[in-house]
Design an enzyme around this catalytic site. Structure first.
Site, mmCIF file in Angstrom:
data_model
loop_
_atom_site.group_PDB
_atom_site.id
_atom_site.type_symbol
_atom_site.label_atom_id
_atom_site.label_comp_id
_atom_site.label_asym_id
_atom_site.label_seq_id
_atom_site.Cartn_x
_atom_site.Cartn_y
_atom_site.Cartn_z
ATOM 1 N N ARG A 163 0.839 -1.223 0.000
ATOM 2 C CA ARG A 163 0.000 0.000 0.000
ATOM 3 C C ARG A 163 0.868 1.266 0.000
ATOM 4 O O ARG A 163 0.540 2.255 0.657
ATOM 5 C CB ARG A 163 -0.952 0.045 1.196
ATOM 6 C CG ARG A 163 -1.806 -1.176 1.371
ATOM 7 C CD ARG A 163 -2.927 -1.288 0.343
ATOM 8 N NE ARG A 163 -3.832 -2.346 0.726
ATOM 9 C CZ ARG A 163 -3.791 -3.594 0.233
ATOM 10 N NH1 ARG A 163 -2.904 -3.918 -0.682
ATOM 11 N NH2 ARG A 163 -4.654 -4.497 0.642
ATOM 12 N N SER A 237 -10.675 -0.034 3.616
ATOM 13 C CA SER A 237 -9.883 -0.253 4.839
ATOM 14 C C SER A 237 -9.304 1.077 5.302
ATOM 15 O O SER A 237 -8.603 1.740 4.546
ATOM 16 C CB SER A 237 -8.723 -1.206 4.566
ATOM 17 O OG SER A 237 -9.200 -2.394 4.012
ATOM 18 N N GLU A 332 -4.379 4.000 6.377
ATOM 19 C CA GLU A 332 -4.137 3.783 4.950
ATOM 20 C C GLU A 332 -4.777 4.916 4.141
ATOM 21 O O GLU A 332 -4.248 5.370 3.129
ATOM 22 C CB GLU A 332 -4.735 2.425 4.537
ATOM 23 C CG GLU A 332 -4.590 2.118 3.067
ATOM 24 C CD GLU A 332 -5.161 0.755 2.686
ATOM 25 O OE1 GLU A 332 -4.803 -0.262 3.314
ATOM 26 O OE2 GLU A 332 -5.972 0.708 1.745
HETATM 27 P P1 FAD Z 1 -8.553 9.322 -4.622
HETATM 28 O O1 FAD Z 1 -9.232 8.954 -3.361
HETATM 29 O O2 FAD Z 1 -9.202 10.331 -5.498
HETATM 30 O O3 FAD Z 1 -7.075 9.801 -4.298
HETATM 31 C C1 FAD Z 1 -6.265 9.087 -3.406
HETATM 32 C C2 FAD Z 1 -4.922 9.821 -3.265
HETATM 33 O O4 FAD Z 1 -4.213 9.809 -4.496
HETATM 34 C C3 FAD Z 1 -5.101 11.321 -2.937
HETATM 35 O O5 FAD Z 1 -4.012 11.688 -2.116
HETATM 36 C C4 FAD Z 1 -5.007 12.012 -4.286
HETATM 37 O O6 FAD Z 1 -4.518 13.333 -4.178
HETATM 38 C C5 FAD Z 1 -4.015 11.123 -5.024
HETATM 39 N N1 FAD Z 1 -4.269 10.984 -6.476
HETATM 40 C C6 FAD Z 1 -5.403 10.520 -7.057
HETATM 41 N N2 FAD Z 1 -5.227 10.422 -8.390
HETATM 42 C C7 FAD Z 1 -3.973 10.843 -8.660
HETATM 43 C C8 FAD Z 1 -3.213 11.008 -9.853
HETATM 44 N N3 FAD Z 1 -3.706 10.652 -11.047
HETATM 45 N N4 FAD Z 1 -1.958 11.511 -9.765
HETATM 46 C C9 FAD Z 1 -1.437 11.879 -8.567
HETATM 47 N N5 FAD Z 1 -2.111 11.751 -7.389
HETATM 48 C C10 FAD Z 1 -3.365 11.230 -7.441
HETATM 49 N N6 FAD Z 1 -7.783 -0.160 -1.993
HETATM 50 C C11 FAD Z 1 -6.996 -1.241 -2.186
HETATM 51 O O7 FAD Z 1 -5.768 -1.123 -2.357
HETATM 52 N N7 FAD Z 1 -7.537 -2.504 -2.202
HETATM 53 C C12 FAD Z 1 -8.855 -2.722 -2.039
HETATM 54 O O8 FAD Z 1 -9.295 -3.863 -2.087
HETATM 55 C C13 FAD Z 1 -9.706 -1.590 -1.803
HETATM 56 N N8 FAD Z 1 -11.029 -1.761 -1.570
HETATM 57 C C14 FAD Z 1 -11.816 -0.670 -1.333
HETATM 58 C C15 FAD Z 1 -13.174 -0.882 -1.085
HETATM 59 C C16 FAD Z 1 -14.021 0.193 -0.868
HETATM 60 C C17 FAD Z 1 -15.496 -0.041 -0.609
HETATM 61 C C18 FAD Z 1 -13.496 1.522 -0.916
HETATM 62 C C19 FAD Z 1 -14.412 2.692 -0.734
HETATM 63 C C20 FAD Z 1 -12.146 1.730 -1.136
HETATM 64 C C21 FAD Z 1 -11.277 0.625 -1.343
HETATM 65 N N9 FAD Z 1 -9.905 0.794 -1.561
HETATM 66 C C22 FAD Z 1 -9.108 -0.300 -1.796
HETATM 67 C C23 FAD Z 1 -9.297 2.127 -1.535
HETATM 68 C C24 FAD Z 1 -9.389 2.867 -2.898
HETATM 69 O O9 FAD Z 1 -10.422 2.364 -3.675
HETATM 70 C C25 FAD Z 1 -8.093 2.797 -3.711
HETATM 71 O O10 FAD Z 1 -7.012 3.290 -2.963
HETATM 72 C C26 FAD Z 1 -8.182 3.578 -5.034
HETATM 73 O O11 FAD Z 1 -7.039 3.320 -5.822
HETATM 74 C C27 FAD Z 1 -8.324 5.092 -4.833
HETATM 75 O O12 FAD Z 1 -8.572 5.659 -6.103
HETATM 76 P P2 FAD Z 1 -9.262 7.073 -6.265
HETATM 77 O O13 FAD Z 1 -9.223 7.412 -7.720
HETATM 78 O O14 FAD Z 1 -10.584 7.075 -5.636
HETATM 79 O O15 FAD Z 1 -8.234 7.992 -5.466
HETATM 80 P P1 NAP Z 2 -9.957 -11.410 4.481
HETATM 81 O O1 NAP Z 2 -10.008 -12.283 3.282
HETATM 82 O O2 NAP Z 2 -10.994 -11.549 5.539
HETATM 83 O O3 NAP Z 2 -8.523 -11.523 5.175
HETATM 84 C C1 NAP Z 2 -8.203 -10.738 6.323
HETATM 85 C C2 NAP Z 2 -6.789 -10.248 6.174
HETATM 86 O O4 NAP Z 2 -5.906 -11.348 6.124
HETATM 87 C C3 NAP Z 2 -6.614 -9.465 4.899
HETATM 88 O O5 NAP Z 2 -6.391 -8.159 5.272
HETATM 89 C C4 NAP Z 2 -5.442 -10.097 4.170
HETATM 90 O O6 NAP Z 2 -4.331 -9.223 4.046
HETATM 91 C C5 NAP Z 2 -4.998 -11.253 5.045
HETATM 92 N N1 NAP Z 2 -5.005 -12.507 4.264
HETATM 93 C C6 NAP Z 2 -6.069 -13.293 3.961
HETATM 94 N N2 NAP Z 2 -5.664 -14.391 3.287
HETATM 95 C C7 NAP Z 2 -4.312 -14.288 3.181
HETATM 96 C C8 NAP Z 2 -3.306 -15.107 2.600
HETATM 97 N N3 NAP Z 2 -3.620 -16.257 1.997
HETATM 98 N N4 NAP Z 2 -2.023 -14.671 2.641
HETATM 99 C C9 NAP Z 2 -1.706 -13.506 3.242
HETATM 100 N N5 NAP Z 2 -2.610 -12.684 3.808
HETATM 101 C C10 NAP Z 2 -3.898 -13.099 3.806
HETATM 102 O O7 NAP Z 2 -9.906 -9.881 4.010
HETATM 103 P P2 NAP Z 2 -11.049 -8.934 3.481
HETATM 104 O O8 NAP Z 2 -11.165 -7.821 4.417
HETATM 105 O O9 NAP Z 2 -12.272 -9.713 3.076
HETATM 106 O O10 NAP Z 2 -10.361 -8.367 2.161
HETATM 107 C C11 NAP Z 2 -10.076 -9.227 1.076
HETATM 108 C C12 NAP Z 2 -9.002 -8.608 0.219
HETATM 109 O O11 NAP Z 2 -9.441 -7.335 -0.297
HETATM 110 C C13 NAP Z 2 -7.710 -8.325 1.000
HETATM 111 O O12 NAP Z 2 -6.614 -8.576 0.151
HETATM 112 C C14 NAP Z 2 -7.820 -6.861 1.328
HETATM 113 O O13 NAP Z 2 -6.555 -6.220 1.413
HETATM 114 C C15 NAP Z 2 -8.599 -6.301 0.152
HETATM 115 N N6 NAP Z 2 -9.391 -5.121 0.555
HETATM 116 C C16 NAP Z 2 -8.749 -3.946 0.687
HETATM 117 C C17 NAP Z 2 -9.444 -2.812 1.055
HETATM 118 C C18 NAP Z 2 -8.739 -1.465 1.123
HETATM 119 O O14 NAP Z 2 -9.416 -0.456 1.210
HETATM 120 N N7 NAP Z 2 -7.452 -1.450 1.085
HETATM 121 C C19 NAP Z 2 -10.808 -2.874 1.323
HETATM 122 C C20 NAP Z 2 -11.431 -4.113 1.215
HETATM 123 C C21 NAP Z 2 -10.720 -5.241 0.843
HETATM 124 P P3 NAP Z 2 -4.124 -8.118 2.878
HETATM 125 O O15 NAP Z 2 -5.054 -7.010 3.228
HETATM 126 O O16 NAP Z 2 -2.695 -7.738 3.037
HETATM 127 O O17 NAP Z 2 -4.420 -8.740 1.574
#
Ligand code: FAD
Ligand code: NAP
Length: 336
Positions: A163, A237, A332
């Site tokens: 991340r 998250s 995050e």
């Molecule tokens: P924004 O929120 O608009 O911006 C995020 C940051 O990046 C800000 O600081 C902004 O200034 C900067 N930025 C945006 N675009 C640019 C650009 N083109 N150039 C330079 N800077 C920029 N994230 C995960 O990693 N894994 C997941 O599974 C995941 N699941 C999610 C589930 C839900 C329900 C939600 C709401 C969010 C989730 N996220 C997840 C977080 C999010 O979706 C991601 O981080 C996504 O990439 C953000 O994109 P955005 O365009 O909305 O960015």
């Molecule tokens: P989950 O499957 O319930 O698992 C809980 C946590 O355990 C996750 O955070 C994941 O880490 C870790 N995990 C599960 N299986 C794993 C494996 N085989 N090896 C290593 N790590 C393992 O998680 P969840 O909340 O439903 O999310 C599923 C996936 O979507 C995850 O990868 C999660 O990161 C992603 N997600 C991200 C966001 C966001 O906003 N960043 C939001 C929703 C879901 P990791 O998170 O490091 O993968």
């Protein structure tokens, strides 16, 4: 390019925070972007906005919000095993994933249904279900705000981590990502080992999944666990999963034998959702805001909460986890 004043950002952030941008401009192409920077007053502040799904606004935004909306997906090359696909920053990430699946280009199916735009995907090296953007990344093009030129970045220069990337750290607010090129497989390598994908496929009697099956399984799981931002404000998250040393993990496990952790090199990654649940915050409801009842990592705005309230709750959670487990949680979500 039209610049609007005192524009509400409520429709443009998934937490639904009703803050105002002093100035707001939607950027539809690279000419718009260059025109903006050639006319810009250097002392003015800037905020780059994609889909607003990884940001918590705690106050109005000073200066100009540049809302990236440039579109386009193009195949720029191919070799025996891979296709190279360039997508503009304003493409919706999940739309891009579905396009790739429809074309039979493999590698992004585990990243289905992540909200936001393509341009933000490298910012935090988005990841889910064992795949991160760095695994399918070929290069990107960014506009350097100080130099007023376009720059290309290869994999090494992006310094992707969990991340993390150089764009979230050293180059924060210095460059604008305008397009990303992905390296996608012609012959898929299916990855279903993570989380609940296998159980979900099993439920549907699928034993030899295609990339479309994997995508649909991921979509099914996400829809069952995560709040839909169009109904309940959230930014996914709120915290990263903390990584701790083996001895620290063992001492937590002694006290809490059911702790959820996964090895990362010599260290252990703890599931932050588990820590938050154990600290009693899962489902906490403070009226307008709280912690989601099915996923404790997600803080939610039920309607009308302020960014400061959500931020305050996140600080309480950090403190509680520090007190109970001796572990430091890191946010995050980007906080403004
Ligand atoms: P924004 O929120 O608009 O911006 C995020 C940051 O990046 C800000 O600081 C902004 O200034 C900067 N930025 C945006 N675009 C640019 C650009 N083109 N150039 C330079 N800077 C920029 N994230 C995960 O990693 N894994 C997941 O599974 C995941 N699941 C999610 C589930 C839900 C329900 C939600 C709401 C969010 C989730 N996220 C997840 C977080 C999010 O979706 C991601 O981080 C996504 O990439 C953000 O994109 P955005 O365009 O909305 O960015
Ligand atoms: P989950 O499957 O319930 O698992 C809980 C946590 O355990 C996750 O955070 C994941 O880490 C870790 N995990 C599960 N299986 C794993 C494996 N085989 N090896 C290593 N790590 C393992 O998680 P969840 O909340 O439903 O999310 C599923 C996936 O979507 C995850 O990868 C999660 O990161 C992603 N997600 C991200 C966001 C966001 O906003 N960043 C939001 C929703 C879901 P990791 O998170 O490091 O993968």
């Amino acid at each position: 390019m039209r610049i609007e004043k005192n524009k509400s950002l409520k429709p443009f952030n998934t937490f639904g925070m009703d803050v105002q941008a002093e100035k707001y401009a939607a950027v539809h192409n690279l000419d718009d972007l260059q025109e903006f920077f050639h006319q810009r007053d250097f002392s003015e502040k800037l905020f780059v906005l994609g889909g607003g799904s990884n940001i918590l606004f705690t106050r109005d935004v000073a200066g100009t919000v540049l809302h990236l909306d440039m579109k386009g997906i193009e195949k720029t090359g191919e070799d025996e095993d891979f296709v190279y696909i360039e997508a503009s920053a304003g493409e919706v990430w999940h739309g891009f994933v579905l396009h790739c699946i429809a074309q039979g280009w493999a590698g992004v199916e585990n990243l289905s249904l992540i909200p936001g735009k393509v341009g933000a995907a490298p910012m935090q090296n988005i990841g889910a279900y064992g795949v991160e953007v760095k695994d399918v990344f070929h290069g990107l093009e960014a506009y350097d705000i100080r130099e007023k030129t376009f720059r290309r970045f290869g994999l090494e220069e992006c310094r992707f981590g969990y991340r993390e990337s150089v764009f979230k750290r050293e180059l924060k607010e210095k460059v604008i990502i305008v397009s990303v090129t992905f390296r996608l497989r012609k012959n898929p390598v299916i990855n279903t080992k993570y989380g609940a994908i296998e159980q979900e496929l099993e439920k549907h009697g699928i034993h030899a999944p295609t990339i479309r099956d994997v995508s649909q399984a991921v979509i099914g799981i996400r829809q069952s666990k995560l709040p839909d931002p169009s109904k309940i404000g959230n930014a996914g998250s709120f915290f990263k999963n903390p990584v701790v040393s083996r001895p620290a993990y063992e001492s937590i496990r002694k006290k809490f034998p059911d702790v959820v952790g996964y090895p990362v090199g010599d260290e252990m990654k703890l599931a932050a959702g588990w820590l938050i649940e154990k600290a009693g915050f899962k489902g906490v409801n403070r009226g307008n805001y709280g912690v989601h009842d099915r996923q404790a990592l997600v803080l939610v705005n039920y309607g009308g909460a302020s960014g400061r309230e959500i931020y305050q709750l996140s600080s309480e959670i950090i403190e509680a986890i520090r007190g109970k487990f001796g572990v430091e949680l890191e946010r995050e979500v980007n906080v403004y």
